[in-house]
Design a protein around this motif. Structure first.
Motif, mmCIF file in Angstrom:
data_model
loop_
_atom_site.group_PDB
_atom_site.id
_atom_site.type_symbol
_atom_site.label_atom_id
_atom_site.label_comp_id
_atom_site.label_asym_id
_atom_site.label_seq_id
_atom_site.Cartn_x
_atom_site.Cartn_y
_atom_site.Cartn_z
ATOM 1 N N ARG A 73 0.835 -1.205 0.000
ATOM 2 C CA ARG A 73 0.000 0.000 0.000
ATOM 3 C C ARG A 73 0.869 1.254 0.000
ATOM 4 O O ARG A 73 0.611 2.207 -0.747
ATOM 5 N N ASN A 74 1.908 1.240 0.802
ATOM 6 C CA ASN A 74 2.795 2.400 0.859
ATOM 7 C C ASN A 74 3.528 2.615 -0.463
ATOM 8 O O ASN A 74 3.685 3.751 -0.916
ATOM 9 N N VAL A 75 3.963 1.528 -1.093
ATOM 10 C CA VAL A 75 4.660 1.639 -2.372
ATOM 11 C C VAL A 75 3.719 2.183 -3.439
ATOM 12 O O VAL A 75 4.077 3.091 -4.198
ATOM 13 N N PHE A 76 2.502 1.640 -3.502
ATOM 14 C CA PHE A 76 1.565 2.108 -4.515
ATOM 15 C C PHE A 76 1.110 3.539 -4.238
ATOM 16 O O PHE A 76 0.836 4.297 -5.165
ATOM 17 N N SER A 77 1.060 3.921 -2.980
ATOM 18 C CA SER A 77 0.758 5.319 -2.659
ATOM 19 C C SER A 77 1.859 6.233 -3.183
ATOM 20 O O SER A 77 1.588 7.307 -3.722
ATOM 21 N N LYS A 78 3.095 5.798 -3.014
ATOM 22 C CA LYS A 78 4.217 6.595 -3.496
ATOM 23 C C LYS A 78 4.182 6.716 -5.020
ATOM 24 O O LYS A 78 4.448 7.785 -5.574
ATOM 25 N N ILE A 79 3.850 5.615 -5.692
ATOM 26 C CA ILE A 79 3.742 5.652 -7.151
ATOM 27 C C ILE A 79 2.630 6.611 -7.564
ATOM 28 O O ILE A 79 2.794 7.427 -8.465
ATOM 29 N N THR A 80 1.495 6.527 -6.897
ATOM 30 C CA THR A 80 0.363 7.388 -7.207
ATOM 31 C C THR A 80 0.706 8.848 -6.975
ATOM 32 O O THR A 80 0.380 9.707 -7.791
ATOM 33 N N MET A 81 1.360 9.125 -5.863
ATOM 34 C CA MET A 81 1.713 10.509 -5.558
ATOM 35 C C MET A 81 2.703 11.074 -6.582
ATOM 36 O O MET A 81 2.649 12.255 -6.907
ATOM 37 N N SER A 82 3.589 10.230 -7.095
ATOM 38 C CA SER A 82 4.550 10.751 -8.067
ATOM 39 C C SER A 82 3.865 11.133 -9.374
ATOM 40 O O SER A 82 4.333 12.022 -10.080
ATOM 41 N N LYS A 85 2.138 14.888 -8.751
ATOM 42 C CA LYS A 85 2.911 15.903 -8.022
ATOM 43 C C LYS A 85 2.491 17.321 -8.374
ATOM 44 O O LYS A 85 2.555 18.207 -7.538
ATOM 45 N N LYS A 86 2.069 17.554 -9.610
ATOM 46 C CA LYS A 86 1.675 18.902 -10.025
ATOM 47 C C LYS A 86 0.260 19.258 -9.594
ATOM 48 O O LYS A 86 -0.108 20.421 -9.577
ATOM 49 N N ASP A 87 -0.536 18.256 -9.245
ATOM 50 C CA ASP A 87 -1.913 18.494 -8.802
ATOM 51 C C ASP A 87 -1.896 18.910 -7.337
ATOM 52 O O ASP A 87 -1.557 18.126 -6.460
ATOM 53 N N GLU A 88 -2.266 20.168 -7.076
ATOM 54 C CA GLU A 88 -2.197 20.697 -5.713
ATOM 55 C C GLU A 88 -3.245 20.093 -4.785
ATOM 56 O O GLU A 88 -3.101 20.138 -3.571
ATOM 57 N N THR A 89 -4.320 19.533 -5.337
ATOM 58 C CA THR A 89 -5.361 18.963 -4.483
ATOM 59 C C THR A 89 -5.015 17.546 -4.014
ATOM 60 O O THR A 89 -5.634 17.045 -3.093
ATOM 61 N N MET A 90 -4.039 16.915 -4.657
ATOM 62 C CA MET A 90 -3.682 15.556 -4.284
ATOM 63 C C MET A 90 -2.590 15.577 -3.219
ATOM 64 O O MET A 90 -1.424 15.313 -3.473
ATOM 65 N N ASN A 94 -5.207 13.381 1.159
ATOM 66 C CA ASN A 94 -6.216 13.027 0.157
ATOM 67 C C ASN A 94 -5.903 11.691 -0.502
ATOM 68 O O ASN A 94 -6.796 10.888 -0.755
ATOM 69 N N ASN A 95 -4.637 11.451 -0.774
ATOM 70 C CA ASN A 95 -4.230 10.177 -1.360
ATOM 71 C C ASN A 95 -4.554 9.018 -0.418
ATOM 72 O O ASN A 95 -5.074 7.988 -0.836
ATOM 73 N N TYR A 96 -4.239 9.190 0.855
ATOM 74 C CA TYR A 96 -4.561 8.166 1.853
ATOM 75 C C TYR A 96 -6.065 7.933 1.916
ATOM 76 O O TYR A 96 -6.529 6.790 1.991
ATOM 77 N N GLY A 97 -6.837 8.988 1.875
ATOM 78 C CA GLY A 97 -8.291 8.862 1.894
ATOM 79 C C GLY A 97 -8.814 8.107 0.688
ATOM 80 O O GLY A 97 -9.691 7.244 0.806
ATOM 81 N N LEU A 98 -8.277 8.406 -0.486
ATOM 82 C CA LEU A 98 -8.703 7.697 -1.699
ATOM 83 C C LEU A 98 -8.354 6.218 -1.637
ATOM 84 O O LEU A 98 -9.155 5.363 -2.015
ATOM 85 N N ILE A 99 -7.174 5.903 -1.145
ATOM 86 C CA ILE A 99 -6.774 4.502 -1.037
ATOM 87 C C ILE A 99 -7.645 3.779 -0.019
ATOM 88 O O ILE A 99 -8.033 2.624 -0.218
ATOM 89 N N THR A 100 -7.998 4.455 1.068
ATOM 90 C CA THR A 100 -8.875 3.850 2.064
ATOM 91 C C THR A 100 -10.247 3.567 1.475
ATOM 92 O O THR A 100 -10.821 2.490 1.690
#
Length: 115
Positions: A73-82, A85-90, A94-100
């Motif tokens: 989960r942490n690895v895929f969160s990191k991939i998603t966040m990368s 990166k330019k999206d200020e709302t993410m 918010n990423n943790y909430g979406l994954i949950t």
């Protein structure tokens, strides 16, 4: 399957799984000193496992599977966040909430079938 306290002890090995998954999936490496700090964790979990009165292989395996799942989960969160990166709302929150929410939706059918 096992005592909750033992499960938490085994779950304390999550940083070991996190470092391994980051290396395998993302190709990240950490300084040697970081890997040295993981040795006491492994030794502590091994010592606790050897002396646990309620130890079962099934319980140990499920706790280790949980470590593996959280590391992924942490690895895929990191991939998603990368990717965002330019999206200020993410933000990380918010990423943790979406994954949950996605995890909940994936587990819901199984829960409805099992109950």
């Amino acid at each position: 399957l096992v005592a909750i306290s033992f499960t938490h002890i085994v779950k304390s090995a999550e940083p070991v799984f996190g470092a391994a998954m980051a290396g395998l999936v993302l190709g990240e490496t950490y300084p040697f000193t970081v890997y040295l700090t993981l040795i006491p964790i492994c030794l502590g979990v091994a010592l606790s496992s050897a002396s646990e009165l309620t130890f079962t292989v099934a319980g140990f395996a499920t706790a280790m599977a949980s470590n593996f799942a959280f590391a992924l989960r942490n690895v895929f969160s990191k991939i998603t966040m990368s990717e965002y990166k330019k999206d200020e709302t993410m933000t990380p929150a918010n990423n943790y909430g979406l994954i949950t929410i996605m995890s909940f939706l994936m587990e819901l059918p199984l829960c409805l079938i099992a109950d």
